[in-house]
Design a protein around this motif. Structure first.
Motif, short mmCIF file in Angstrom:
data_model
loop_
_atom_site.label_atom_id
_atom_site.label_comp_id
_atom_site.label_asym_id
_atom_site.label_seq_id
_atom_site.Cartn_x
_atom_site.Cartn_y
_atom_site.Cartn_z
N GLY A 183 0.95 -1.13 0.04
CA GLY A 183 0.16 -0.03 -0.02
C GLY A 183 1.04 1.28 -0.19
N VAL A 184 0.24 2.49 0.39
CA VAL A 184 1.12 3.57 0.31
C VAL A 184 1.46 4.21 1.87
CG1 VAL A 184 0.92 5.87 -0.05
CG2 VAL A 184 0.03 4.47 -1.79
N HIS A 185 2.54 4.24 1.82
CA HIS A 185 3.31 4.65 3.20
C HIS A 185 3.43 6.16 3.17
CE1 HIS A 185 4.10 0.14 4.63
NE2 HIS A 185 3.42 0.12 3.49
N ARG A 186 2.73 6.79 3.99
CA ARG A 186 3.01 8.29 4.10
C ARG A 186 3.92 8.57 5.49
NH1 ARG A 186 -2.13 12.35 5.18
NH2 ARG A 186 -1.79 11.38 7.33
N VAL A 187 4.97 9.65 4.97
CA VAL A 187 5.65 10.13 6.11
C VAL A 187 5.70 11.46 6.17
CG1 VAL A 187 7.67 10.45 4.26
CG2 VAL A 187 8.14 10.17 6.67
N GLN A 188 5.65 12.02 7.50
CA GLN A 188 5.41 13.40 7.84
C GLN A 188 6.76 13.77 8.53
OE1 GLN A 188 1.49 13.05 9.52
NE2 GLN A 188 0.53 13.80 8.03
N ARG A 189 7.60 14.62 8.02
CA ARG A 189 8.59 15.07 8.70
C ARG A 189 9.23 16.40 8.08
NH1 ARG A 189 12.74 9.99 7.31
NH2 ARG A 189 13.06 10.43 4.98
N VAL A 190 10.31 16.87 8.68
CA VAL A 190 10.87 18.12 8.10
C VAL A 190 12.20 17.56 7.29
CG1 VAL A 190 12.39 20.14 8.63
CG2 VAL A 190 10.48 19.61 10.23
N PRO A 191 12.25 17.68 6.11
CA PRO A 191 13.18 17.24 5.01
C PRO A 191 14.59 18.12 5.41
CG PRO A 191 11.10 18.05 3.86
CD PRO A 191 11.17 18.41 5.18
N VAL A 192 15.65 17.53 5.07
CA VAL A 192 16.78 17.80 5.40
C VAL A 192 17.19 18.98 4.40
CG1 VAL A 192 17.93 15.78 6.14
CG2 VAL A 192 17.95 16.14 3.59
N THR A 193 16.58 19.12 3.48
CA THR A 193 16.75 20.24 2.56
C THR A 193 15.72 21.46 2.78
OG1 THR A 193 14.99 19.14 1.06
CG2 THR A 193 17.14 18.85 0.47
N GLU A 194 14.99 21.32 3.79
CA GLU A 194 14.06 22.39 4.11
C GLU A 194 14.53 23.35 5.36
OE1 GLU A 194 11.22 24.77 4.98
OE2 GLU A 194 10.64 23.30 3.62
N SER A 195 14.95 24.62 4.79
CA SER A 195 15.47 25.67 5.85
C SER A 195 14.57 26.14 6.89
CB SER A 195 16.25 26.56 4.71
OG SER A 195 15.03 27.16 4.08
N GLN A 196 13.28 26.21 6.71
CA GLN A 196 12.49 26.94 7.54
C GLN A 196 11.93 26.00 8.41
OE1 GLN A 196 9.94 29.68 5.82
NE2 GLN A 196 11.25 30.25 3.99
N GLY A 197 12.34 24.77 8.67
CA GLY A 197 11.78 23.80 9.68
C GLY A 197 10.18 23.34 9.21
N ARG A 198 9.70 23.39 8.01
CA ARG A 198 8.45 23.02 8.10
C ARG A 198 8.21 21.61 7.57
NH1 ARG A 198 7.08 27.19 3.09
NH2 ARG A 198 9.29 26.37 2.46
N ILE A 199 7.11 20.86 7.99
CA ILE A 199 6.75 19.79 8.10
C ILE A 199 6.22 19.34 6.64
CG2 ILE A 199 5.38 17.59 8.86
CD1 ILE A 199 5.59 19.05 11.54
N HIS A 200 6.92 18.20 5.97
CA HIS A 200 6.35 17.99 4.40
C HIS A 200 5.93 16.58 4.62
CE1 HIS A 200 8.58 20.85 2.02
NE2 HIS A 200 8.42 21.59 3.00
N THR A 201 4.84 16.35 3.74
CA THR A 201 4.22 14.99 3.70
C THR A 201 4.70 14.30 2.32
OG1 THR A 201 2.40 15.51 5.17
CG2 THR A 201 1.95 13.68 3.50
N SER A 202 5.18 13.06 2.41
CA SER A 202 5.65 12.51 1.06
C SER A 202 5.17 11.09 1.13
CB SER A 202 7.15 12.38 1.13
OG SER A 202 7.59 13.59 1.06
N ALA A 203 5.04 10.43 -0.10
CA ALA A 203 4.28 8.99 -0.15
C ALA A 203 5.26 8.13 -0.59
CB ALA A 203 3.14 9.04 -1.03
N VAL A 204 5.41 6.95 -0.34
CA VAL A 204 6.01 5.73 -0.95
C VAL A 204 5.21 4.57 -1.15
CG1 VAL A 204 7.79 4.04 -0.52
CG2 VAL A 204 8.22 6.50 0.09
#
Length: 359
Positions: A183-204
């Protein structure tokens, strides 16, 4: 409480007879000259062992209960023993009822597990790498063997696409443990490339397939188109100077698989064929059984955020499986391979559904 032997005497009798026949067959030294056959028989024998053990324990408890009730007419102390045996019989009856539920025909198979980056770009590829490590660590904890069949690394780390084979070193079936991971596994975290500390949502996307054996699927070589090309690494640069990567198209179904992980074209061809056979087996199962089709509908179709089965929330250290409402705040341990509590929750829910359907 009605006995499972009352509800399904023919099924139980058939399984007990099959277990006895397998025991006789496995005792024949000639059987073990064919390693694949011996392994297949051994797995089935191990699969039936819990049913036989429970059935024998239930028969023994019923005999003991009859004796205790008879003795209780002369000695009251046996009445307490009888009550304990009644509770034991209820427990064994429930256990046997679960064990007599129809089994997934693929439960004792090894698996091929594919992880594909989806929405989220580089962050999705990085998390695909994290999931790969999670499954490799889980396999290590269970004593399973793993083999990378194909891997397409991403430019900033992680993987665009990676496929591994997970094989049992014993008679334990891998599919029975990993089949709900698709199925689709979703991750919510601050990417290492994010300079302002915003949480991003990605899917795998994760796809789990029972690995097909030669007896399961016959592939006609005339149905295959095989192309070779040079393996590529992150950013598309060539990592081999020879055309060792292989792409196989199964013309009747349109299924396309590729492998570039090995340096040998022959090895890549065999890896791609393993994935192809497993995909064809999964497709055949879907056509043959509605239950298999329902089960695989939960696996990834398109890697977007709408079809998620699980969310990994880093800021709260929370893992949530949306199918059964499972939540835990031990994300680090889960990503380090402590998957059993999550898988056990999914297995219990599936068993409860089968029991409810049967009743």
């Amino acid at each position: 409480m009605s006995s499972p032997t009352d509800a399904a005497p023919d099924r139980l009798h058939g399984l007990l007879e099959e277990h006895a026949a397998l025991e006789t067959e496995l005792a024949d030294p000639a059987v073990h000259t064919d390693t694949a056959r011996a392994r297949r028989l051994g797995r089935r024998y191990a699969q039936l062992a819990p049913v036989v053990e429970t059935a024998r324990a239930l028969d023994a408890a019923r005999d003991d209960l009859a004796a205790a009730r008879e003795l209780a007419t002369e000695d009251a102390s046996f009445a307490e023993e009888a009550r304990g045996l009644e509770a034991q019989i209820d427990e064994l009856t429930d256990r046997l009822r679960e064990q007599l539920l129809p089994k997934d025909p693929d439960d004792d198979k090894d698996v091929i597990l594919e992880i594909k980056a989806g929405e989220g770009g580089a962050e999705s590829a990085l998390f695909a790498g994290d999931l790969l490590r999670m499954y490799l660590r889980y396999a290590e904890r269970r004593g399973w063997a793993t083999e990378v069949l194909d891997a397409v690394p991403a430019e900033l780390g992680g993987y665009k696409d990676v496929a591994i084979a997970v094989k049992s070193r014993t008679d334990e079936g891998i599919w029975s443990r990993l089949k709900f991971e698709g199925g689709v596994h979703r991750v919510q975290r601050v990417p290492v490339t994010e300079s302002q500390g915003r949480i991003h949502t990605s899917a795998v996307g994760v796809l789990v397939l029972p690995e097909a054996e030669d007896v399961d699927v016959t592939v006609d070589p005339n149905d295959l188109r095989i192309d070779v090309f040079r393996s590529s690494g992150p950013g598309g640069q060539s990592v081999n100077t020879t055309d060792s990567a292989v792409r196989i198209t199964h013309l009747p179904s349109g299924i396309v698989v590729s492998s570039q992980n090995e340096k040998s074209q022959l090895q890549n061809r065999e890896s791609a064929l393993r994935v192809l056979r497993s995909r064809l087996l999964a497709a055949a199962r879907e056509e043959a059984a509605a239950t298999a089709s329902d089960q695989r509908r939960s696996q990834v179709r398109t890697v977007d955020r709408s079809e998620r089965v699980r969310t990994y929330n880093y800021p709260e250290s929370r893992i949530s499986d949306h199918r059964v409402g499972f939540k835990a705040h031990n994300l680090d341990q889960v990503l380090d391979g402590e998957l059993d509590p999550v898988i056990d929750a999914l297995t219990r829910a599936h068993t409860a559904e089968l029991l409810a359907a049967g009743s």
